[in-house]
Write an enzyme that holds these catalytic residues in place. Structure first.
Site, PDB file in Angstrom:
ATOM      1  N   ASP A  40       1.204  -1.709   0.427  1.00 34.23           N
ATOM      2  CA  ASP A  40       0.121   0.028  -0.085  1.00 34.23           C
ATOM      3  C   ASP A  40       1.042   1.138   0.065  1.00 34.23           C
ATOM      4  O   ASP A  40       0.619   2.492  -1.054  1.00 34.23           O
ATOM      5  CB  ASP A  40      -0.958   0.021   1.518  1.00 34.23           C
ATOM      6  CG  ASP A  40      -2.090   0.642   1.557  1.00 34.23           C
ATOM      7  OD1 ASP A  40      -1.975   1.862   0.218  1.00 34.23           O
ATOM      8  OD2 ASP A  40      -3.045   0.683   1.676  1.00 34.23           O
ATOM      9  N   THR A 124      -1.163 -10.554   3.067  1.00 32.49           N
ATOM     10  CA  THR A 124      -0.240 -12.488   3.486  1.00 32.49           C
ATOM     11  C   THR A 124       0.966 -12.029   4.232  1.00 32.49           C
ATOM     12  O   THR A 124       1.931 -11.859   4.683  1.00 32.49           O
ATOM     13  CB  THR A 124       0.476 -13.260   2.579  1.00 32.49           C
ATOM     14  OG1 THR A 124       1.262 -12.365   1.703  1.00 32.49           O
ATOM     15  CG2 THR A 124      -0.563 -14.371   1.686  1.00 32.49           C
TER      16      THR A 124
HETATM   17  P1  ADP Z   1      -1.634  -6.942   3.938  1.00 34.30           P
HETATM   18  O1  ADP Z   1      -1.764  -5.831   5.147  1.00 34.30           O
HETATM   19  O2  ADP Z   1      -2.673  -7.594   3.091  1.00 34.30           O
HETATM   20  O3  ADP Z   1      -1.054  -8.299   4.424  1.00 34.30           O
HETATM   21  P2  ADP Z   1       1.083  -6.233   3.177  1.00 34.30           P
HETATM   22  O4  ADP Z   1       1.321  -4.897   2.202  1.00 34.30           O
HETATM   23  O5  ADP Z   1       1.358  -6.327   4.617  1.00 34.30           O
HETATM   24  O6  ADP Z   1      -0.153  -6.172   2.904  1.00 34.30           O
HETATM   25  O7  ADP Z   1       2.050  -7.233   2.338  1.00 34.30           O
HETATM   26  C1  ADP Z   1       1.348  -7.663   1.451  1.00 34.30           C
HETATM   27  C2  ADP Z   1       2.585  -8.591   0.124  1.00 34.30           C
HETATM   28  O8  ADP Z   1       3.041  -7.256  -0.665  1.00 34.30           O
HETATM   29  C3  ADP Z   1       3.572  -9.139   1.260  1.00 34.30           C
HETATM   30  O9  ADP Z   1       3.539 -10.674   0.815  1.00 34.30           O
HETATM   31  C4  ADP Z   1       4.717  -8.237   0.786  1.00 34.30           C
HETATM   32  O10 ADP Z   1       5.233  -9.025   0.638  1.00 34.30           O
HETATM   33  C5  ADP Z   1       3.843  -7.974  -0.605  1.00 34.30           C
HETATM   34  N1  ADP Z   1       4.844  -6.669  -0.843  1.00 34.30           N
HETATM   35  C6  ADP Z   1       5.329  -5.466  -0.153  1.00 34.30           C
HETATM   36  N2  ADP Z   1       6.011  -4.092  -1.075  1.00 34.30           N
HETATM   37  C7  ADP Z   1       5.457  -5.135  -2.703  1.00 34.30           C
HETATM   38  C8  ADP Z   1       6.019  -4.290  -3.300  1.00 34.30           C
HETATM   39  N3  ADP Z   1       5.851  -2.670  -3.993  1.00 34.30           N
HETATM   40  N4  ADP Z   1       5.170  -5.361  -4.808  1.00 34.30           N
HETATM   41  C9  ADP Z   1       4.908  -6.064  -4.316  1.00 34.30           C
HETATM   42  N5  ADP Z   1       4.668  -7.077  -3.553  1.00 34.30           N
HETATM   43  C10 ADP Z   1       4.956  -5.824  -2.545  1.00 34.30           C
END
Ligand code: ADP
Length: 176
Positions: A40, A124
């Site tokens: 996010d 995740t």
């Molecule tokens: P949630 O709150 O839904 O668990 P997160 O952002 O904490 O969402 O994590 C969701 C996934 O996105 C994790 O596997 C994290 O490693 C991954 N992630 C974080 N930054 C990026 C990015 N720039 N591009 C793709 N995936 C990402």
């Protein structure tokens, strides 16, 4: 890696979702659409303030649902913001809410005539959903969707880490 599903392609890709040139990238947002850490934060940083302006106007998004905004400065035209569930083991509604997050994002993409979209691994990270279970729900929901009526040509699962990518490579086999 590309996998054929009916008339469409699923790609498994390791990297940063903010860099992808697709019609829409999906954001793992929170229900206030307030921005945060993880994917996010990365999307808002890379896409600039136009995305948050649009989120503020929408106001919020219940868990399992999805909304669409501009992609701002991103290469992607749109961001689809969906809200996955916070994981809690043994809670009956949680898998269905994760399924809904994927399905509602896919349906919103169809409604806007999009041909390509990319998902991060929703729930995740901070939300704690085990990737082994979450990946099966993600893959099953996308495969089921692509086996139906669709204009989506390509759906990309973007995994940030190589262990996460390996889980997807292993688990996609059962759904092809
Ligand atoms: P949630 O709150 O839904 O668990 P997160 O952002 O904490 O969402 O994590 C969701 C996934 O996105 C994790 O596997 C994290 O490693 C991954 N992630 C974080 N930054 C990026 C990015 N720039 N591009 C793709 N995936 C990402």
């Amino acid at each position: 890696m590309d996998y054929r599903v009916h008339n469409s392609i699923i790609e498994l890709f390791q990297g940063d979702i903010t860099k992808l040139q697709v019609d829409a990238i999906v954001n793992a947002a929170n229900s206030r659409l307030a921005g945060g850490g993880g994917v996010d934060g990365a999307i808002h940083r890379a896409g600039g303030p136009a995305i948050m302006d649009a989120c503020r106007k929408i106001g919020g998004c219940p868990t399992g649902e999805a909304v669409i905004t501009t992609g701002g400065n991103l290469a992607a035209k749109y961001v689809i913001h969906t809200v996955g569930p916070v994981y809690s083991s043994g809670s009956a509604g949680v898998p269905k809410l994760l399924q809904n997050a994927y399905a509602n994002s896919l349906n919103l993409a169809e409604k806007h005539g999009l041909k390509s979209m990319a998902f991060p691994s929703i729930s995740t990270g901070v939300y704690g959903y085990p990737i082994e279970e979450a990946s099966k729900i993600a893959i099953r929901t996308v495969v089921d969707h692509l086996n139906g009526q669709t204009i989506l040509e390509k759906v990309i699962f973007v995994l940030f880490s190589s262990p996460d990518l390996e889980v997807y490579i292993k688990n996609i086999q059962a759904f092809l």
